[in-house]
Design a protein around this motif. Structure first.
Motif, mmCIF file in Angstrom:
data_model
loop_
_atom_site.group_PDB
_atom_site.id
_atom_site.type_symbol
_atom_site.label_atom_id
_atom_site.label_comp_id
_atom_site.label_asym_id
_atom_site.label_seq_id
_atom_site.Cartn_x
_atom_site.Cartn_y
_atom_site.Cartn_z
ATOM 1 N N TYR A 46 -14.290 -8.736 23.575
ATOM 2 C CA TYR A 46 -13.088 -9.484 23.229
ATOM 3 C C TYR A 46 -12.849 -9.374 21.712
ATOM 4 N N GLY A 47 -11.681 -8.884 21.351
ATOM 5 C CA GLY A 47 -11.347 -8.737 19.949
ATOM 6 C C GLY A 47 -9.880 -9.030 19.695
ATOM 7 N N ASP A 48 -9.467 -8.816 18.439
ATOM 8 C CA ASP A 48 -8.076 -9.044 18.041
ATOM 9 C C ASP A 48 -7.686 -10.497 18.311
ATOM 10 N N GLU A 49 -8.481 -11.445 17.841
ATOM 11 C CA GLU A 49 -8.263 -12.863 18.125
ATOM 12 C C GLU A 49 -7.070 -13.407 17.341
ATOM 13 N N THR A 50 -6.260 -14.225 18.053
ATOM 14 C CA THR A 50 -5.140 -14.939 17.432
ATOM 15 C C THR A 50 -5.159 -16.363 17.959
ATOM 16 N N LEU A 51 -5.250 -17.351 17.071
ATOM 17 C CA LEU A 51 -5.322 -18.748 17.497
ATOM 18 C C LEU A 51 -3.993 -19.160 18.136
ATOM 19 N N ILE A 52 -4.093 -19.718 19.352
ATOM 20 C CA ILE A 52 -2.898 -20.193 20.073
ATOM 21 C C ILE A 52 -2.733 -21.686 19.885
ATOM 22 N N SER A 53 -3.821 -22.427 20.142
ATOM 23 C CA SER A 53 -3.744 -23.887 20.040
ATOM 24 C C SER A 53 -5.142 -24.432 19.813
ATOM 25 N N ALA A 54 -5.186 -25.665 19.320
ATOM 26 C CA ALA A 54 -6.450 -26.347 19.101
ATOM 27 C C ALA A 54 -6.222 -27.830 19.323
ATOM 28 N N GLY A 55 -7.158 -28.458 19.973
ATOM 29 C CA GLY A 55 -7.025 -29.883 20.226
ATOM 30 C C GLY A 55 -8.232 -30.390 20.963
ATOM 31 N N GLY A 56 -8.554 -31.671 20.765
ATOM 32 C CA GLY A 56 -9.711 -32.223 21.460
ATOM 33 C C GLY A 56 -10.978 -31.571 20.983
ATOM 34 N N MET A 57 -11.712 -30.947 21.902
ATOM 35 C CA MET A 57 -13.001 -30.358 21.563
ATOM 36 C C MET A 57 -12.983 -28.837 21.591
ATOM 37 N N LYS A 58 -11.816 -28.195 21.883
ATOM 38 C CA LYS A 58 -11.845 -26.738 22.005
ATOM 39 C C LYS A 58 -10.678 -26.099 21.280
ATOM 40 N N GLU A 59 -10.837 -24.785 21.050
ATOM 41 C CA GLU A 59 -9.791 -23.949 20.491
ATOM 42 C C GLU A 59 -9.482 -22.853 21.492
ATOM 43 N N VAL A 60 -8.215 -22.425 21.551
ATOM 44 C CA VAL A 60 -7.798 -21.387 22.487
ATOM 45 C C VAL A 60 -7.212 -20.237 21.683
ATOM 46 N N PHE A 61 -7.702 -19.007 21.970
ATOM 47 C CA PHE A 61 -7.279 -17.818 21.250
ATOM 48 C C PHE A 61 -6.639 -16.825 22.218
ATOM 49 N N LYS A 62 -5.719 -16.046 21.701
ATOM 50 C CA LYS A 62 -5.220 -14.873 22.410
ATOM 51 C C LYS A 62 -6.084 -13.694 21.978
ATOM 52 N N VAL A 63 -6.787 -13.075 22.938
ATOM 53 C CA VAL A 63 -7.705 -11.980 22.617
ATOM 54 C C VAL A 63 -7.387 -10.792 23.508
#
Length: 692
Positions: A46-63
């Motif tokens: 998994y590469g080319d990470e782009t942060l989509i959203s963050a909240g609570g206890m986790k972060e979500v990336f577009k990879v």
């Protein structure tokens, strides 16, 4: 002479071939299997990470998922989250992995990254969250792109997904527009199951599941994580309380309110929905006590679907006027046609009455003129000596007027006689034709009785068949005592009916209606009696079904009528008559079942319109597979959504154009050719299904 350019091209090709032989790859299969060797060389998936959203206890990336060369969504705990809370993060992945539904986001992979942090990957959907859509709608944007019909469609798909999740004992507990994704092409998916739990239960399956995976019950969650204000049910305020599907139903009620009113859920009490149906659904779904909410999501979904289709939901308990309005909206064109036809009849009746009144006035004027002429003639005789010529002229004029009076009196008598005959004919028309129409009401027979009583007010002789017609009409309405009184004046050819009165008159209740078993016994007595009483049987069944309220009793009567209808050429054997009041489904079957109308309806040339006897059961779904039914016209008058005609003798499908409510037609493989299937209207979906 050889072309120099061609010679130069040949030389270049030889040089390239020689260089290729000298630079042969160390692995001779790489040129044959380049994808395989590319996959072997991948070190980081998994590469080319782009942060989509963050909240609570986790972060979500577009990879980018290198092996599959596609973009996915990767979730991992935030860097400052301690390892003690990693299991709470992984619970979301475990719960999501248990659910396989087109409206629930799919889990692809999970594992531990190089920083020893857990992660999982999911579908990466292009679109907007339902919250973003609602914000635009509240700002008066995208109103045409997301009309109320599309919003109801989104809500129904969310209900389907939650109904599936609850069937797997999975609770979401944080259902809100932010966690609902609407794709670019209309896809609807529920995501973020981080607060989800497995529903507790005492069954053996629940106990086994708890022993195998106790952490899925949410006991590891810290107390503050219990939901989102505005969509959180009251019982979720206690993080250690046992949760149930009613918590998600509460959130669905809030979601329905916001989708339909475009107002925040905090306004539910002060600003209820304009639609009484939606207001009733939201009120039940968002009840303070979980026991007062819907029992399950499917019950709520059915109520919303009934509203979308133009019916009143079960929870609304709509009154008569409300039901009439809904019926008009569903059947606007037939209602307008009926009203127009009624207005035409009223206009024609008014014109006839005006013409008749004019005739009476003309006759009265002629009588007055005649009397005046006679008086003038008598006066002329007294002055014969003086005014003989005037007297003779007056006498001639009087004779002419008298002749005219006599002629108009004969015309008036003929009109009166015609009116009386029309009253009888009109009564016969109401009794022998209109009562068999699918749109008839109980007032029809009452109108017929009023017309007969109007004619009987002239006290016709005992031999007049109006007396028998009156008795016949009372027999239809089960007023046997009154019927016997008129048969005593003139029974005509209906002695067999008069003979039955003594047995059945004492059995009627205070409303002049036989109990269902006694009524069926009377129908069979008429059917197997000495005379053909099939038209009378249908009239009595229609009138009884219009008065009788129990669908179960109606189904019993219709079953008996079909048994009689199919008992002429051959007997209906191995009878199947399986009717469900709840779903409006009827399964018919058995050997020699071919007729769904009243007994002895001719194929052609009948003076009556023959409608299916099944129309009194409020059917939505009908299965007549493996029967001998030959024509779809036997289903006239039915408002079906689903029809199964596998292994029947039906060959022509053109009649389906007269069934606008039909949505699905089930046929057997090879039952119809392409030409026959081309006659099916576009609004009907043909499903080919082998026989069980």
């Amino acid at each position: 002479m050889e072309d120099p350019s061609l010679s130069s091209a040949y030389s270049r090709l030889y040089e390239e071939a020689e260089a290729s032989e000298n630079n042969t790859s160390k692995n001779p299969t790489e040129e044959v299997c380049p994808l395989y060797h590319t996959l072997k060389r991948i070190d980081i998936r998994y590469g080319d990470e782009t942060l989509i959203s963050a909240g609570g206890m986790k972060e979500v990336f577009k990879v980018c998922d290198a092996p599959t060369e596609r973009y996915v969504a990767l979730a991992r705990p935030k860097a400052d989250i301690p390892i003690e809370r990693y299991d709470g993060f992984l619970r979301e992945a475990h719960i999501t992995a248990r659910l396989e539904h087109p409206n629930i986001i799919k889990l692809f992979d999970m594992g531990i990254d190089q920083q020893e942090r857990p992660f999982f990957t999911m579908e990466f959907k292009r679109g907007h969250s339902l919250r973003d859509i609602l914000k635009d709608l509240k700002a008066k944007k995208n109103l045409e792109e997301y009309p109320s019909e599309l919003r109801f469609s989104i809500f129904l798909r969310v209900c389907e997904a939650m109904g599936y999740a609850h069937s797997k004992h999975v609770l979401h507990l944080d259902l809100k527009p932010e966690n609902i994704q609407v794709g670019t092409f209309g896809e609807v998916q529920i995501c973020d199951w981080g607060l989800g739990e497995i529903e507790r239960g005492d069954s053996e399956a629940h106990m086994t599941e708890a022993l195998l995976d106790p952490d899925l019950y949410g006991d590891q969650l810290p107390p503050p994580a219990h939901g989102t204000p505005g969509y959180m049910s009251p019982e979720q305020l206690n993080p250690r309380a046992v949760k149930s599907a009613q918590a998600d139903i509460f959130a669905l009620g809030c979601l329905l309110y916001e989708l339909t009113t475009l107002q925040d859920t905090e306004c539910r009490e002060d600003s209820p929905p304009d639609s009484p149906a939606i207001a009733a659904i939201v009120k039940k779904a968002c009840a303070e006590n979980p026991k007062h909410r819907y029992k399950n999501v499917e019950a709520m979904r059915k109520d919303v679907l009934r509203h979308v289709l133009g019916f009143s939901p079960d929870v609304e308990q709509a009154g008569f006027i409300r039901e009439c309005r809904l019926f008009y909206r569903r059947n606007r064109q037939p209602c307008l046609i009926t009203l127009g036809f009624t207005a035409l009849l009223i206009g024609a009746g008014s014109w006839f009455n005006a013409e008749l009144s004019h005739s009476f006035r003309t006759t009265a004027e002629a009588l007055d003129n005649t009397k005046l002429a006679l008086i003038e003639a008598e006066d002329a005789k007294t002055h014969a000596t003086v005014q003989q010529s005037i007297a003779e002229a007056a006498r001639d004029r009087a004779e002419l007027l008298l002749k005219k009076y006599t002629q108009e009196k004969e015309i008036s008598s003929a009109l009166l006689k015609s009116q009386s005959q029309n009253t009888v004919s009109g009564s016969l028309l109401l009794l022998d034709f209109l009562i068999m129409d699918e749109s008839i009401t109980m007032s029809t027979i009452d109108n017929a009785l009023e017309q007969i009583d109007f004619a009987l007010a002239n006290n016709p002789p005992a031999k007049d068949r109006l007396w028998t017609l009156k008795a016949y009409a009372l027999f239809i309405t089960q007023q046997f005592g009154e019927s016997l009184r008129y048969y005593s004046i003139r029974e005509g050819t209906q002695g067999d009916l008069k003979a039955l009165i003594a047995e059945y008159a004492p059995l009627t209740d205070d409303n002049s209606q036989l109990p269902v078993d006694d009524f069926i016994r009377l129908i069979k007595a008429l059917h197997y009696g000495p005379k053909d009483r099939a038209p009378l049987t249908e009239k009595m069944v229609i009138y009884d079904c219009l008065r009788r309220t129990s669908l179960k009793e109606k189904a019993k009567i219709i079953h008996a009528v079909l048994e009689c209808s199919n008992d002429y050429n051959s007997h209906w054997e191995n009878q199947i008559f399986d009717y469900s009041e709840a779903t409006g489904h009827l399964k018919l079957g058995g050997t020699n079942l071919a007729i769904l109308t009243r007994p002895k309806v001719p194929e052609e040339g009948s003076p009556y319109r023959s409608h299916s006897m099944l129309r009194f059961l409020d059917l939505r779904s009908l299965d007549i597979s493996n029967t001998q039914v030959r024509a779809l016209k036997q289903l006239d008058g039915l408002d079906l959504h689903y029809l199964d005609i596998r292994n029947t003798e039906i060959h022509w499908l053109t009649r389906l154009h007269q069934m606008p409510s039909l949505r699905e037609l089930i046929v057997a493989p090879g039952q119809f050719n392409e030409n026959q299937l081309s006659k099916v209207p576009n609004f009907v979906k043909v499903i080919t299904k082998p026989l069980d």
